[in-house]
Design a protein around this motif. Structure first.
Motif, PDB file in Angstrom:
ATOM      1  N   VAL A  89     -26.188   7.791 -33.761  1.00  0.00           N
ATOM      2  CA  VAL A  89     -24.840   7.497 -34.254  1.00  0.00           C
ATOM      3  C   VAL A  89     -24.182   6.383 -33.453  1.00  0.00           C
ATOM      4  O   VAL A  89     -23.731   5.370 -34.003  1.00  0.00           O
ATOM      5  N   GLU A  90     -24.130   6.551 -32.147  1.00  0.00           N
ATOM      6  CA  GLU A  90     -23.276   5.694 -31.332  1.00  0.00           C
ATOM      7  C   GLU A  90     -23.956   4.437 -30.803  1.00  0.00           C
ATOM      8  O   GLU A  90     -23.275   3.551 -30.286  1.00  0.00           O
ATOM      9  N   GLU A  91     -25.262   4.364 -30.950  1.00  0.00           N
ATOM     10  CA  GLU A  91     -25.957   3.131 -30.608  1.00  0.00           C
ATOM     11  C   GLU A  91     -26.480   2.459 -31.881  1.00  0.00           C
ATOM     12  O   GLU A  91     -26.011   1.387 -32.264  1.00  0.00           O
ATOM     13  N   GLN A  92     -27.404   3.116 -32.560  1.00  0.00           N
ATOM     14  CA  GLN A  92     -27.977   2.516 -33.763  1.00  0.00           C
ATOM     15  C   GLN A  92     -26.938   2.406 -34.888  1.00  0.00           C
ATOM     16  O   GLN A  92     -26.845   1.376 -35.560  1.00  0.00           O
ATOM     17  N   GLY A  93     -26.138   3.462 -35.081  1.00  0.00           N
ATOM     18  CA  GLY A  93     -25.151   3.459 -36.155  1.00  0.00           C
ATOM     19  C   GLY A  93     -24.041   2.448 -35.922  1.00  0.00           C
ATOM     20  O   GLY A  93     -23.655   1.705 -36.833  1.00  0.00           O
ATOM     21  N   ALA A 126     -23.500   6.269 -22.178  1.00  0.00           N
ATOM     22  CA  ALA A 126     -23.328   4.989 -21.496  1.00  0.00           C
ATOM     23  C   ALA A 126     -24.236   3.920 -22.100  1.00  0.00           C
ATOM     24  O   ALA A 126     -23.807   2.783 -22.326  1.00  0.00           O
ATOM     25  N   ARG A 127     -25.492   4.275 -22.370  1.00  0.00           N
ATOM     26  CA  ARG A 127     -26.413   3.302 -22.964  1.00  0.00           C
ATOM     27  C   ARG A 127     -25.932   2.857 -24.335  1.00  0.00           C
ATOM     28  O   ARG A 127     -26.031   1.676 -24.692  1.00  0.00           O
ATOM     29  N   ALA A 128     -25.404   3.812 -25.121  1.00  0.00           N
ATOM     30  CA  ALA A 128     -24.914   3.466 -26.453  1.00  0.00           C
ATOM     31  C   ALA A 128     -23.728   2.508 -26.369  1.00  0.00           C
ATOM     32  O   ALA A 128     -23.678   1.497 -27.080  1.00  0.00           O
ATOM     33  N   LYS A 129     -22.762   2.834 -25.524  1.00  0.00           N
ATOM     34  CA  LYS A 129     -21.576   1.977 -25.405  1.00  0.00           C
ATOM     35  C   LYS A 129     -21.953   0.570 -24.959  1.00  0.00           C
ATOM     36  O   LYS A 129     -21.462  -0.431 -25.509  1.00  0.00           O
ATOM     37  N   LEU A 130     -22.828   0.474 -23.957  1.00  0.00           N
ATOM     38  CA  LEU A 130     -23.220  -0.833 -23.447  1.00  0.00           C
ATOM     39  C   LEU A 130     -24.006  -1.622 -24.487  1.00  0.00           C
ATOM     40  O   LEU A 130     -23.847  -2.840 -24.599  1.00  0.00           O
TER      41      LEU A 130
END
Length: 302
Positions: A89-93, A126-130
């Motif tokens: 959701v928060e990285e790929q999406g 953290a990885r998703a946000k960055l």
């Protein structure tokens, strides 16, 4: 037209309300099975879609000038949802949403990250946000990244193991590092403001008006409630290990991210203040005021 992704959440709902009150046309992406009736009643246009469905994102961005993205899956994961994951959701999406916004000729993209991201453990959150921040850095759209400090209503409340009613508080490390816990409504006011102001900065890192440690928050709680608060401390080495181990589990991404944020908050010294709020005419609520209000509400209920 402003598209808000995350409008059914607490922060996103407040952003939608402020944008509508200011006279803007607002469209909200709403997942199947999620109740969007309050948004519709407030005057928002609803479009069905999901961050894991790229086609729905392209449709949602059609005719949109500004995108505001505050959606998160972490509460659903903590509640036991097996899918989708934070990464999905928060990285790929979210990256797919940026792609869709670019393809739809969106002019501005406002993204909600968090203060200190990148300075603590590399958790799924953290990885998703960055990753999304890096993707936006390559975008021709006007981008605004808002990085608020931790929310008072989450981290200084029972859900954040700051429980005045039970008289118990949990903290990572020594609890002496100062932070600027910020009110959700103050964050919403800033996000709504930078969505439409003429020349917003690309990055805004901010917090509440008061630099205060978790231990100092406990002292405020004890004065406000008139009772002793039991503090349970998790040593940082144990917390770091738990963060690494939990990420090996298919369902541990949310808990690992929460623990990692706790480690970050004990290790990371603040370099931000409340100036971005005050510059926009927002008078922020302090952490002390929040705790005092919660103590008063507890007394009133007894």
């Amino acid at each position: 037209m402003i598209l808000v992704v995350g409008g059914t959440g607490d922060l996103g709902g407040r952003v939608v309300g402020r944008l509508l009150d200011a006279g803007h046309r607002v469209r909200c992406l709403v997942r199947t099975g999620t109740d969007g009736s309050a948004l519709r009643a407030a005057g928002a246009e609803l479009v069905q879609g999901d961050l894991t469905d790229s086609a729905s994102l392209r449709a949602a961005c059609a005719g949109v000038d500004i995108v505001v993205a505050s959606a998160t899956v972490i509460s659903r994961r903590l509640a036991g949802a097996k899918v989708p994951t934070i990464r999905e959701v928060e990285e790929q999406g979210m990256t797919a949403l940026v792609d869709a916004a670019e393809a739809g000729k969106v002019q501005r993209f406002v993204y909600v990250s968090y203060a200190g991201v990148g300075d603590g453990p590399r958790t799924p959150m953290a990885r998703a946000k960055l990753a999304v921040e890096r993707r936006l850095a390559r975008s021709p759209m006007r981008r605004v990244i808002a990085r608020p400090d931790a929310f008072q209503e989450v981290h200084l409340a029972p859900v954040g193991r700051f429980d005045l009613k039970a008289g118990k508080v949990a903290t990572f490390g020594k609890g002496d590092t100062k932070h600027r816990w910020v009110a959700t409504d103050d964050v919403a006011a800033l996000v709504a403001g930078v969505a439409t102001e003429r020349n917003p900065p690309e990055l805004i890192v901010f917090g509440g008006p008061e630099a205060i440690s978790r231990n100092e928050c406990v002292a405020v709680a004890e004065r406000s409630t008139g009772r002793s608060i039991k503090v349970m401390r998790a040593p940082l080495p144990v917390a770091r290990l738990a963060t690494r181990v939990l990420q090996l589990s298919s369902r541990g991404d949310a808990t690992a991210s929460i623990i990692g944020l706790g480690v970050l908050m004990d290790e990371c010294e603040i370099t931000w203040d409340d100036a971005p709020l005050r510059e926009r005419g927002i008078t922020p609520r302090s952490a002390t005021d929040w705790i005092t209000q919660q103590a008063a509400a507890l007394h009133a209920a007894q």
